[in-house]
Write a protein that holds these residues in place. Structure first.
Motif, mmCIF file in Angstrom:
data_model
loop_
_atom_site.group_PDB
_atom_site.id
_atom_site.type_symbol
_atom_site.label_atom_id
_atom_site.label_comp_id
_atom_site.label_asym_id
_atom_site.label_seq_id
_atom_site.Cartn_x
_atom_site.Cartn_y
_atom_site.Cartn_z
ATOM 1 N N TYR A 144 0.882 -1.166 0.000
ATOM 2 C CA TYR A 144 0.000 0.000 0.000
ATOM 3 C C TYR A 144 0.924 1.221 0.000
ATOM 4 O O TYR A 144 1.378 1.682 1.036
ATOM 5 C CB TYR A 144 -0.910 0.020 1.220
ATOM 6 N N ASP A 173 -1.544 4.596 -3.602
ATOM 7 C CA ASP A 173 -2.804 4.105 -3.037
ATOM 8 C C ASP A 173 -3.407 5.121 -2.071
ATOM 9 O O ASP A 173 -4.625 5.276 -2.007
ATOM 10 C CB ASP A 173 -2.563 2.780 -2.327
ATOM 11 N N ASN A 229 -5.137 7.614 -4.161
ATOM 12 C CA ASN A 229 -6.412 7.122 -4.668
ATOM 13 C C ASN A 229 -7.495 7.119 -3.594
ATOM 14 O O ASN A 229 -8.672 7.334 -3.883
ATOM 15 C CB ASN A 229 -6.241 5.715 -5.230
ATOM 16 N N ASP A 230 -7.098 6.897 -2.335
ATOM 17 C CA ASP A 230 -8.061 6.823 -1.231
ATOM 18 C C ASP A 230 -8.281 8.175 -0.550
ATOM 19 O O ASP A 230 -8.946 8.234 0.497
ATOM 20 C CB ASP A 230 -7.585 5.798 -0.197
ATOM 21 N N TRP A 245 -5.380 1.040 -10.679
ATOM 22 C CA TRP A 245 -4.520 2.001 -11.372
ATOM 23 C C TRP A 245 -4.142 1.556 -12.793
ATOM 24 O O TRP A 245 -3.183 2.063 -13.384
ATOM 25 C CB TRP A 245 -3.263 2.301 -10.546
#
Length: 627
Positions: free
Chosen positions: A100, A104, A107-108, A215
């Motif tokens: 992670y 990531d 993205n979160d 992704w």
């Protein structure tokens, strides 16, 4: 087969043109115009705009995906360094960076509590007069619809054009708008990317590794950079060209009034073993921005560019100190937390944050008093203050931060005339008080003054910039101030119960001259000297020894007198008023004398423009007396 290719392209999450290779871009072609990419030309033609000099106080949204972790600044670097506290935090809350990674976290990044309209209203109530949005940080993620960085907030995470939304909001409220760029070659290529190429990292994943994952279609290399372990020569890399194109893209899309760079204008400083600064790129960035702004067909607000390391404790021109006077006139220098220790000839900016630059739970906030103190330290020395109101990961701010903003705003509402549009006085003050001046009045910001008798020595009778004092009042208070001006100073006392740490005295006197640097002045080629201690009005002069250089001022009145020094070493200058030529005057004399009346003319009542043009030798301007 053709249909399959089209459907595949439509499914790709990347908005970037697939034909654009961001790692093989040519050098940016600089916009043509009156500003060229040499320091001499930049310094001759650039003037810090009036809106900036009036503003004094700015609000900053230093907010990007790193905020999501809520564990402090430089998270995108620290999370990849074993034994770093951010690495340990990441292991505990997200897992191993190889599983992670920062991509990531981007993205979160959820920003469901971000209300830009409500925040902008808060910044305005706080008293901010300009606003700066985060374009990108050292993490290399762009917070706009970026043409040259597919890892951006429109493609990944929030799926919003954060810079664009901030721009629309700032325009709605008439707030000058700026964009901050931190993903500089030295910081990002040199310091952030190089720590990521480890076994416990996702930085070496390829575009092919993303097939079937969220992704898919994105290349981690575009966020983390191609593998390299030596970041010292960052200006000679493809990333330097890419950075220039990204800045140009944001300038052309969002038309900022200000651009900020979190790196040095020169190239002599070293940090974490990396050669810092833009060096040869700085005049290119400036010329491109200034020329683009010159050609705007709507909105004529002049622009500001800020860089670090221009003189002072972090001077980045140690390899070429002769450039410093030119650089100082070509941009606005900015420094993190540190305030200049004296009055500066040209405007500067200091950056502070209410909490961490990126939010970190448990870290205390600076108080309103701390921010006001920092503001007046800057304003009294010809500076401005840029304040980051630290946002949480989801975009909101804590109630405590909101309250601090409101308290700052209440103080500024009462004492606005001592701040906005002001200029420095002869001296900036000391640890107990600060001086500013505005519209012919002198303002004294007193710290922890309880009304007891105090003598303010710089306001003594006979001081170079002080006339006979006729009134002293406390802004925001009806308390009567008892005062007496003598050769020792201005003695003041008051029976006041105003519960303010910072009380401001407004001092009215009869030497209300128009100083050489007051609002309405613009120049071509002239430079300023301050802290001269030679008896000049306001302890400063505009000077030049270049024939043809122009000093110009707009004023309202029916009679004007030019004040200048005279003496053995001075030259001559030509006077024009409203386009009419009044001939050449000489500043030569047998002995040096400050504050001499060298030209007087009665003119029609109304608004006028005076132009003073250097003819020969060294020309100087001190002030105008206007009736």
């Amino acid at each position: 087969m053709k249909l399959l290719i089209i459907l595949t392209l439509l499914a790709c999450p990347v908005a970037q043109d697939d034909m654009t290779d961001i790692w093989n871009l040519p050098p940016l072609e600089i916009e043509s115009g009156r500003f060229s990419t040499d320091w001499d030309t930049l310094s001759r033609y650039y003037n810090v705009p009036e809106w900036w000099r009036e503003a004094k106080f700015g609000a900053w949204s230093h907010w990007d995906p790193q905020s999501a972790a809520e564990y402090g600044d430089w998270y995108a670097r620290g999370m990849y360094i074993p034994r770093n506290e951010q690495y340990r935090y990441h292991l505990e809350h997200y897992g191993r960076p190889s599983e992670y990674g920062y991509k990531d976290l981007c993205n979160d990044w959820v920003i469901d509590r971000w209300d830009p309209d409500e925040l902008m209203q808060l910044y305005i109530r706080m008293g901010a007069r300009y606003f700066l949005a985060m374009g990108n940080h050292h993490d290399n993620f762009d917070c706009w619809d970026s043409k040259y960085q597919p890892w951006n907030s429109v493609n990944v995470g929030p799926k919003k054009d954060i810079v664009g939304i901030w721009k629309e909001t700032a325009d709605k409220y008439g707030m000058p708008f700026g964009i901050g760029f931190h993903a500089t070659p030295a910081r990002t290529w040199g310091q952030f990317m190089t720590v990521r190429y480890t076994t416990d990292s996702d930085a070496l994943l390829t575009k092919e590794n993303g097939i079937g994952k969220w992704w898919e279609g994105l290349d981690p290399k575009d966020l983390y950079g191609p593998e390299h372990h030596d970041g010292r020569n960052s200006l000679e890399t493809p990333f330097a060209d890419q950075f220039m194109w990204r800045v140009d893209d944001a300038i052309r899309k969002y038309r900022p009034d200000m651009i900020y760079f979190d790196d040095h204008a020169g190239d002599s400083q070293i940090d974490l073993g990396i050669n810092m600064g833009f060096g040869k790129l700085t005049p290119q960035i400036l010329a491109n921005f200034y020329n683009i702004a010159d050609k705007r067909t709507t909105g004529n607000r002049q622009v500001v560019a800020t860089f670090k390391g221009v003189g002072g404790r972090y001077n980045s021109f140690q390899n070429n100190p002769k450039l410093l006077p030119l650089v100082d006139r070509s941009l606005v220098k900015s420094t993190e937390f540190y305030t200049e220790d004296r009055i500066m000839a040209f405007p500067f900016q200091t950056e502070v944050s209410l909490q961490e630059w990126h939010f970190k739970a448990g870290v205390p906030y600076r108080s309103a008093s701390e921010i006001i103190l920092k503001l007046m330290q800057n304003v009294s020395r010809n500076g401005s203050l840029l304040l980051n109101i630290t946002q949480r990961g989801r975009g909101d701010i804590d109630p405590e931060a909101r309250q601090i903003c409101e308290e700052i705003g209440l103080w500024l509402k009462t004492n606005a005339e001592a701040v906005y549009g002001s200029r420095p006085f002869d001296v900036w003050g000391d640890e107990h008080l600060f001086f500013t001046r505005n519209n012919g009045c002198i303002y004294v910001t007193m710290i922890d003054w309880n009304g007891n008798k105090t003598i303010i020595e710089p306001l003594k009778s006979g001081a170079p910039s002080v006339g006979k004092i006729s009134d002293v009042a406390i802004l925001g208070s009806d308390a009567k101030v008892t005062f007496l001006q003598t050769e020792e100073g201005l003695a003041v006392s008051a029976d006041t119960d105003l519960a303010e740490k910072f009380k401001v005295l407004k001092v009215v006197h009869d030497k209300r001259w128009f100083n050489d640097d007051d609002p309405g002045v613009s120049t071509i080629g002239w430079t300023r000297e301050c802290n001269r201690d030679k008896g000049d009005f306001n302890n400063d002069l505009y000077i030049t020894d270049h024939p043809g250089d122009v000093w110009q001022a707009s004023f309202t009145g029916r009679k004007v007198t030019l004040i200048a020094p005279t003496g053995i070493g001075w030259g001559s200058m030509r006077i024009q008023i409203d386009g009419k030529d009044y001939g050449t005057i000489s500043l030569k004399a047998d002995e040096d004398k400050p504050q001499q009346s060298v030209f007087t003319r009665r003119i029609g009542k109304g608004s006028h423009v005076i132009r003073i043009i250097c003819q020969s030798g060294t020309a100087a301007i001190d002030a105008l007396k206007i009736k």
